[in-house]
Design a protein around this motif. Structure first.
Motif, PDB file in Angstrom:
ATOM      1  N   ILE A  10     -45.437  93.492  74.933  1.00 31.69           N
ATOM      2  CA  ILE A  10     -44.382  92.983  74.052  1.00 31.69           C
ATOM      3  C   ILE A  10     -43.531  94.139  73.518  1.00 31.69           C
ATOM      4  O   ILE A  10     -42.295  94.077  73.526  1.00 31.69           O
ATOM      5  CB  ILE A  10     -44.980  92.169  72.897  1.00 31.69           C
ATOM      6  N   TRP A  11     -44.177  95.230  73.069  1.00 32.55           N
ATOM      7  CA  TRP A  11     -43.425  96.375  72.563  1.00 32.55           C
ATOM      8  C   TRP A  11     -42.622  97.051  73.674  1.00 32.55           C
ATOM      9  O   TRP A  11     -41.530  97.556  73.443  1.00 32.55           O
ATOM     10  CB  TRP A  11     -44.344  97.394  71.882  1.00 32.55           C
ATOM     11  N   PHE A  12     -43.158  97.027  74.896  1.00 36.43           N
ATOM     12  CA  PHE A  12     -42.423  97.562  76.041  1.00 36.43           C
ATOM     13  C   PHE A  12     -41.149  96.749  76.289  1.00 36.43           C
ATOM     14  O   PHE A  12     -40.080  97.307  76.530  1.00 36.43           O
ATOM     15  CB  PHE A  12     -43.321  97.554  77.282  1.00 36.43           C
ATOM     16  N   LEU A  13     -41.252  95.419  76.218  1.00 31.43           N
ATOM     17  CA  LEU A  13     -40.078  94.565  76.414  1.00 31.43           C
ATOM     18  C   LEU A  13     -39.037  94.802  75.328  1.00 31.43           C
ATOM     19  O   LEU A  13     -37.835  94.879  75.618  1.00 31.43           O
ATOM     20  CB  LEU A  13     -40.490  93.092  76.428  1.00 31.43           C
ATOM     21  N   ILE A  14     -39.480  94.922  74.087  1.00 33.03           N
ATOM     22  CA  ILE A  14     -38.548  95.157  72.987  1.00 33.03           C
ATOM     23  C   ILE A  14     -37.851  96.501  73.158  1.00 33.03           C
ATOM     24  O   ILE A  14     -36.625  96.618  73.024  1.00 33.03           O
ATOM     25  CB  ILE A  14     -39.280  95.068  71.634  1.00 33.03           C
ATOM     26  N   GLY A  15     -38.621  97.538  73.461  1.00 31.42           N
ATOM     27  CA  GLY A  15     -38.037  98.866  73.650  1.00 31.42           C
ATOM     28  C   GLY A  15     -37.085  98.921  74.834  1.00 31.42           C
ATOM     29  O   GLY A  15     -36.022  99.544  74.758  1.00 31.42           O
ATOM     30  N   SER A  16     -37.449  98.264  75.914  1.00 32.78           N
ATOM     31  CA  SER A  16     -36.579  98.243  77.097  1.00 32.78           C
ATOM     32  C   SER A  16     -35.265  97.530  76.803  1.00 32.78           C
ATOM     33  O   SER A  16     -34.201  97.959  77.261  1.00 32.78           O
ATOM     34  CB  SER A  16     -37.280  97.543  78.258  1.00 32.78           C
ATOM     35  N   THR A  17     -35.336  96.455  76.033  1.00 35.86           N
ATOM     36  CA  THR A  17     -34.125  95.713  75.679  1.00 35.86           C
ATOM     37  C   THR A  17     -33.199  96.565  74.822  1.00 35.86           C
ATOM     38  O   THR A  17     -31.981  96.613  75.058  1.00 35.86           O
ATOM     39  CB  THR A  17     -34.499  94.426  74.928  1.00 35.86           C
ATOM     40  N   ILE A  18     -33.759  97.254  73.844  1.00 32.71           N
ATOM     41  CA  ILE A  18     -32.948  98.116  72.981  1.00 32.71           C
ATOM     42  C   ILE A  18     -32.339  99.249  73.791  1.00 32.71           C
ATOM     43  O   ILE A  18     -31.152  99.571  73.657  1.00 32.71           O
ATOM     44  CB  ILE A  18     -33.794  98.647  71.807  1.00 32.71           C
ATOM     45  N   PHE A  19     -33.111  99.856  74.667  1.00 32.83           N
ATOM     46  CA  PHE A  19     -32.620 100.960  75.492  1.00 32.83           C
ATOM     47  C   PHE A  19     -31.503 100.493  76.424  1.00 32.83           C
ATOM     48  O   PHE A  19     -30.459 101.142  76.550  1.00 32.83           O
ATOM     49  CB  PHE A  19     -33.778 101.560  76.289  1.00 32.83           C
ATOM     50  N   THR A  21     -29.555  97.916  76.042  1.00 27.66           N
ATOM     51  CA  THR A  21     -28.385  97.583  75.239  1.00 27.66           C
ATOM     52  C   THR A  21     -27.601  98.835  74.889  1.00 27.66           C
ATOM     53  O   THR A  21     -26.361  98.859  74.977  1.00 27.66           O
ATOM     54  CB  THR A  21     -28.814  96.854  73.957  1.00 27.66           C
ATOM     55  N   PHE A  22     -28.292  99.884  74.505  1.00 25.16           N
ATOM     56  CA  PHE A  22     -27.634 101.141  74.163  1.00 25.16           C
ATOM     57  C   PHE A  22     -26.907 101.731  75.369  1.00 25.16           C
ATOM     58  O   PHE A  22     -25.759 102.162  75.260  1.00 25.16           O
ATOM     59  CB  PHE A  22     -28.671 102.130  73.629  1.00 25.16           C
ATOM     60  N   ILE A  23     -27.557 101.744  76.525  1.00 27.79           N
ATOM     61  CA  ILE A  23     -26.933 102.283  77.737  1.00 27.79           C
ATOM     62  C   ILE A  23     -25.711 101.444  78.128  1.00 27.79           C
ATOM     63  O   ILE A  23     -24.655 101.982  78.478  1.00 27.79           O
ATOM     64  CB  ILE A  23     -27.955 102.335  78.893  1.00 27.79           C
ATOM     65  N   GLY A  24     -25.823 100.120  78.060  1.00 31.61           N
ATOM     66  CA  GLY A  24     -24.697  99.256  78.387  1.00 31.61           C
ATOM     67  C   GLY A  24     -23.529  99.460  77.445  1.00 31.61           C
ATOM     68  O   GLY A  24     -22.373  99.496  77.870  1.00 31.61           O
ATOM     69  N   TYR A  25     -23.809  99.617  76.158  1.00 31.45           N
ATOM     70  CA  TYR A  25     -22.742  99.852  75.181  1.00 31.45           C
ATOM     71  C   TYR A  25     -22.048 101.188  75.449  1.00 31.45           C
ATOM     72  O   TYR A  25     -20.826 101.281  75.393  1.00 31.45           O
ATOM     73  CB  TYR A  25     -23.329  99.818  73.773  1.00 31.45           C
ATOM     74  N   ALA A  26     -22.839 102.210  75.762  1.00 25.70           N
ATOM     75  CA  ALA A  26     -22.255 103.530  76.047  1.00 25.70           C
ATOM     76  C   ALA A  26     -21.378 103.476  77.297  1.00 25.70           C
ATOM     77  O   ALA A  26     -20.281 104.046  77.321  1.00 25.70           O
ATOM     78  CB  ALA A  26     -23.365 104.567  76.206  1.00 25.70           C
ATOM     79  N   LEU A  27     -21.827 102.801  78.342  1.00 28.95           N
ATOM     80  CA  LEU A  27     -21.030 102.672  79.561  1.00 28.95           C
ATOM     81  C   LEU A  27     -19.757 101.867  79.319  1.00 28.95           C
ATOM     82  O   LEU A  27     -18.691 102.183  79.849  1.00 28.95           O
ATOM     83  CB  LEU A  27     -21.858 102.023  80.673  1.00 28.95           C
ATOM     84  N   PHE A  28     -19.858 100.816  78.480  1.00 27.72           N
ATOM     85  CA  PHE A  28     -18.688 100.005  78.160  1.00 27.72           C
ATOM     86  C   PHE A  28     -17.666 100.818  77.380  1.00 27.72           C
ATOM     87  O   PHE A  28     -16.464 100.765  77.679  1.00 27.72           O
ATOM     88  CB  PHE A  28     -19.134  98.780  77.347  1.00 27.72           C
ATOM     89  N   LYS A  29     -18.109 101.584  76.402  1.00 26.30           N
ATOM     90  CA  LYS A  29     -17.188 102.391  75.615  1.00 26.30           C
ATOM     91  C   LYS A  29     -16.572 103.510  76.449  1.00 26.30           C
ATOM     92  O   LYS A  29     -15.441 103.919  76.194  1.00 26.30           O
ATOM     93  CB  LYS A  29     -17.903 102.994  74.396  1.00 26.30           C
ATOM     94  N   ALA A  30     -17.307 104.008  77.437  1.00 23.91           N
ATOM     95  CA  ALA A  30     -16.786 105.059  78.301  1.00 23.91           C
ATOM     96  C   ALA A  30     -15.802 104.501  79.337  1.00 23.91           C
ATOM     97  O   ALA A  30     -15.134 105.261  80.022  1.00 23.91           O
ATOM     98  CB  ALA A  30     -17.927 105.773  79.002  1.00 23.91           C
ATOM     99  N   GLY A  31     -15.720 103.177  79.458  1.00 27.14           N
ATOM    100  CA  GLY A  31     -14.800 102.567  80.409  1.00 27.14           C
ATOM    101  C   GLY A  31     -15.354 102.483  81.815  1.00 27.14           C
ATOM    102  O   GLY A  31     -14.610 102.210  82.754  1.00 27.14           O
ATOM    103  N   LEU A  32     -16.636 102.699  81.982  1.00 29.52           N
ATOM    104  CA  LEU A  32     -17.225 102.657  83.318  1.00 29.52           C
ATOM    105  C   LEU A  32     -17.583 101.242  83.754  1.00 29.52           C
ATOM    106  O   LEU A  32     -17.719 100.977  84.943  1.00 29.52           O
ATOM    107  CB  LEU A  32     -18.466 103.549  83.369  1.00 29.52           C
ATOM    108  N   ILE A  33     -17.761 100.347  82.789  1.00 24.43           N
ATOM    109  CA  ILE A  33     -17.985  98.937  83.102  1.00 24.43           C
ATOM    110  C   ILE A  33     -17.045  98.114  82.236  1.00 24.43           C
ATOM    111  O   ILE A  33     -16.612  98.554  81.177  1.00 24.43           O
ATOM    112  CB  ILE A  33     -19.448  98.494  82.881  1.00 24.43           C
ATOM    113  N   SER A  34     -16.704  96.932  82.688  1.00 22.57           N
ATOM    114  CA  SER A  34     -15.849  96.049  81.906  1.00 22.57           C
ATOM    115  C   SER A  34     -16.289  94.615  82.174  1.00 22.57           C
ATOM    116  O   SER A  34     -16.955  94.318  83.152  1.00 22.57           O
ATOM    117  CB  SER A  34     -14.384  96.233  82.284  1.00 22.57           C
TER     118      SER A  34
END
Length: 62
Positions: A10-19, A21-34
Protein backbone atom coordinates in the motif's frame (compact mmCIF):
# COMPACT_ATOMS: atom_id res chain seq x y z
CA UNK A 1 3.91 -11.56 7.63
CA UNK A 2 1.23 -11.25 4.99
CA UNK A 3 -0.14 -8.18 6.77
CA UNK A 4 3.35 -6.61 6.76
CA UNK A 5 3.73 -7.28 3.02
CA UNK A 6 0.30 -5.80 2.34
CA UNK A 7 1.14 -2.66 4.30
CA UNK A 8 4.40 -2.24 2.40
CA UNK A 9 2.54 -2.70 -0.89
CA UNK A 10 0.00 0.00 0.00
CA UNK A 11 2.81 2.45 0.88
CA UNK A 12 4.57 1.51 -2.36
CA UNK A 13 1.43 2.37 -4.35
CA UNK A 14 1.02 5.69 -2.55
CA UNK A 15 4.67 6.62 -3.06
CA UNK A 16 4.62 5.61 -6.71
CA UNK A 17 1.51 7.70 -7.32
CA UNK A 18 3.07 10.78 -5.72
CA UNK A 19 6.32 10.29 -7.64
CA UNK A 20 4.52 9.80 -10.99
CA UNK A 21 2.39 12.88 -10.33
CA UNK A 22 5.48 14.97 -9.64
CA UNK A 23 7.27 13.73 -12.77
CA UNK A 24 4.17 14.34 -14.92
CA UNK A 25 3.76 17.86 -13.55
CA UNK A 26 7.42 18.65 -14.20
CA UNK A 27 7.19 17.36 -17.79
CA UNK A 28 3.98 19.33 -18.36
CA UNK A 29 5.50 22.56 -17.07
CA UNK A 30 8.61 21.98 -19.19
CA UNK A 31 6.38 21.68 -22.28
CA UNK A 32 7.46 18.14 -23.07
CA UNK A 33 3.93 16.75 -22.76
CA UNK A 34 0.57 18.38 -23.39
CA UNK A 35 -3.08 17.49 -23.08
CA UNK A 36 -5.83 18.13 -25.63
CA UNK A 37 -7.36 21.58 -25.25
CA UNK A 38 -10.90 21.90 -23.98
CA UNK A 39 -13.16 22.75 -26.89
CA UNK A 40 -14.55 26.29 -26.91
CA UNK A 41 -18.29 26.77 -27.21
CA UNK A 42 -19.55 27.16 -30.76
CA UNK A 43 -20.78 30.68 -30.00
CA UNK A 44 -17.25 31.78 -29.07
CA UNK A 45 -15.86 30.20 -32.23
CA UNK A 46 -18.34 32.09 -34.43
CA UNK A 47 -17.60 35.45 -32.83
CA UNK A 48 -14.97 37.45 -34.69
CA UNK A 49 -14.74 40.25 -32.13
CA UNK A 50 -14.05 38.41 -28.90
CA UNK A 51 -11.85 41.25 -27.59
CA UNK A 52 -14.39 43.97 -28.31
CA UNK A 53 -15.09 45.02 -24.74
CA UNK A 54 -11.58 44.78 -23.39
CA UNK A 55 -10.82 46.88 -20.30
CA UNK A 56 -7.49 48.57 -19.75
CA UNK A 57 -7.50 50.09 -16.26
CA UNK A 58 -10.62 52.25 -16.00
CA UNK A 59 -10.87 52.77 -19.77
CA UNK A 60 -13.03 50.45 -21.86
CA UNK A 61 -11.58 49.86 -25.31
CA UNK A 62 -14.22 49.17 -27.97
Amino acid sequence: MLRYAGRRFIWFLIGSTIFATFIGYALFKAGLISFPDIQKPQRALNSNDHNRNKRIGKIRVT
